[in-house]
Structure formats: structure tokens, C-alpha cells
Design a protein around this motif. Structure first.
Motif, short mmCIF file in Angstrom:
data_model
loop_
_atom_site.label_atom_id
_atom_site.label_comp_id
_atom_site.label_asym_id
_atom_site.label_seq_id
_atom_site.Cartn_x
_atom_site.Cartn_y
_atom_site.Cartn_z
N LYS A 54 -46.46 43.51 48.52
CA LYS A 54 -45.46 44.07 47.62
C LYS A 54 -45.91 43.95 46.17
O LYS A 54 -46.70 43.10 45.82
N GLU A 55 -45.40 44.86 45.36
CA GLU A 55 -45.69 44.76 43.93
C GLU A 55 -44.50 44.09 43.25
O GLU A 55 -43.38 44.10 43.76
N PHE A 56 -44.76 43.50 42.13
CA PHE A 56 -43.71 42.83 41.35
C PHE A 56 -43.23 43.81 40.29
O PHE A 56 -44.03 44.27 39.47
N VAL A 57 -41.96 44.14 40.32
CA VAL A 57 -41.34 44.96 39.28
C VAL A 57 -40.49 44.01 38.45
O VAL A 57 -39.47 43.51 38.91
N ILE A 58 -40.94 43.74 37.25
CA ILE A 58 -40.32 42.72 36.40
C ILE A 58 -39.54 43.42 35.29
O ILE A 58 -40.15 44.06 34.42
N PRO A 59 -38.20 43.31 35.31
CA PRO A 59 -37.42 43.91 34.21
C PRO A 59 -37.88 43.34 32.87
O PRO A 59 -38.19 42.17 32.76
N PHE A 60 -37.91 44.21 31.86
CA PHE A 60 -38.45 43.79 30.56
C PHE A 60 -37.63 42.67 29.94
O PHE A 60 -38.16 41.86 29.19
N GLU A 61 -36.35 42.56 30.28
CA GLU A 61 -35.54 41.47 29.74
C GLU A 61 -35.94 40.12 30.33
O GLU A 61 -35.56 39.07 29.80
N ASP A 62 -36.71 40.11 31.43
CA ASP A 62 -37.20 38.87 32.03
C ASP A 62 -38.54 38.42 31.44
O ASP A 62 -39.09 37.40 31.86
N VAL A 63 -39.09 39.19 30.50
CA VAL A 63 -40.32 38.79 29.82
C VAL A 63 -39.94 37.76 28.77
O VAL A 63 -39.12 38.02 27.89
N CYS A 64 -40.50 36.56 28.89
CA CYS A 64 -40.20 35.47 27.95
C CYS A 64 -41.03 35.58 26.68
O CYS A 64 -40.51 35.45 25.58
N GLN A 65 -42.34 35.77 26.87
CA GLN A 65 -43.23 35.78 25.71
C GLN A 65 -44.53 36.49 26.07
O GLN A 65 -45.01 36.40 27.20
N MET A 66 -45.09 37.18 25.08
CA MET A 66 -46.40 37.81 25.24
C MET A 66 -47.36 37.14 24.28
O MET A 66 -47.11 37.12 23.07
N GLY A 67 -48.42 36.59 24.83
CA GLY A 67 -49.44 35.95 24.01
C GLY A 67 -50.68 36.80 23.93
O GLY A 67 -50.69 37.97 24.32
N ASP A 68 -51.77 36.21 23.42
CA ASP A 68 -53.03 36.93 23.31
C ASP A 68 -53.64 37.24 24.67
O ASP A 68 -54.26 38.28 24.85
N ASP A 69 -53.46 36.31 25.63
CA ASP A 69 -54.10 36.46 26.95
C ASP A 69 -53.12 36.56 28.11
O ASP A 69 -53.51 37.03 29.18
N ILE A 70 -51.89 36.09 27.93
CA ILE A 70 -50.96 36.05 29.06
C ILE A 70 -49.58 36.59 28.67
O ILE A 70 -49.24 36.67 27.50
#
Length: 84
Positions: A54-70
């Protein structure tokens, strides 16, 4: 940030510190142009020969933080139901 830059970032679930993979695609709202979800392909089956899990469909509101690499996300999965 461009899609090509986002595809190079690894997605990690902060709930269980599990590596989910790399961003494969995004889902957009056609009216507003805003990102609705990140799509992360699941791990391959039998060395990738028979497709993917299965693929992971992650709602954008569940994104905590975007860093340089992760990208850190909070992905809550339901516990498996006991079989009868």
C-alpha cells in the motif's frame, strides 16, 4: 519548494519513528492550488518485482515539519482488528 526538491526528502513518522520512504507524488486542490496530501509509495514486494504494498497518503495537515533532508509527519494507523 519545488516537487523535485521534495522528492529527495525522506518521510519519517514521529509517532513510531518509522521510515516511510520518499515523497513520490502530491495531491492538489484544483481550485486553490494548495497541497492536500503527500503520497509516499510503500515498500516493494519480493525485491520490487511484484509491485508495491500500500501507499501512504498523508494529509498535508499531518505534516509536522519539513527540514533540509526529511519530512516529519504524524501518521496514526488503526491497530489491526482481532480475527475471529
Amino acid at each position: 519548494m519545488r516537487m523535485s526538491e521534495l522528492k529527495r526528502k525522506e518521510v519519517i513518522n514521529v509517532c513510531d519513528c518509522r521510515r516511510l520512504g520518499f515523497v513520490g507524488d502530491m495531491e492538489f486542490d484544483p481550485c486553490t492550488g494548495q497541497i492536500k496530501a503527500l503520497i509516499v509509495p510503500g515498500p516493494g514486494c519480493v525485491c520490487g518485482f511484484l509491485g508495491r504494498e500500500k501507499e501512504f497518503v498523508i494529509p498535508f495537515e499531518d505534516v509536522c515539519q519539513m527540514g533540509d533532508d526529511i519530512v516529519l509527519v504524524r501518521l496514526r494507523e488503526e491497530p489491526p482488528r482481532p480475527q475471529k
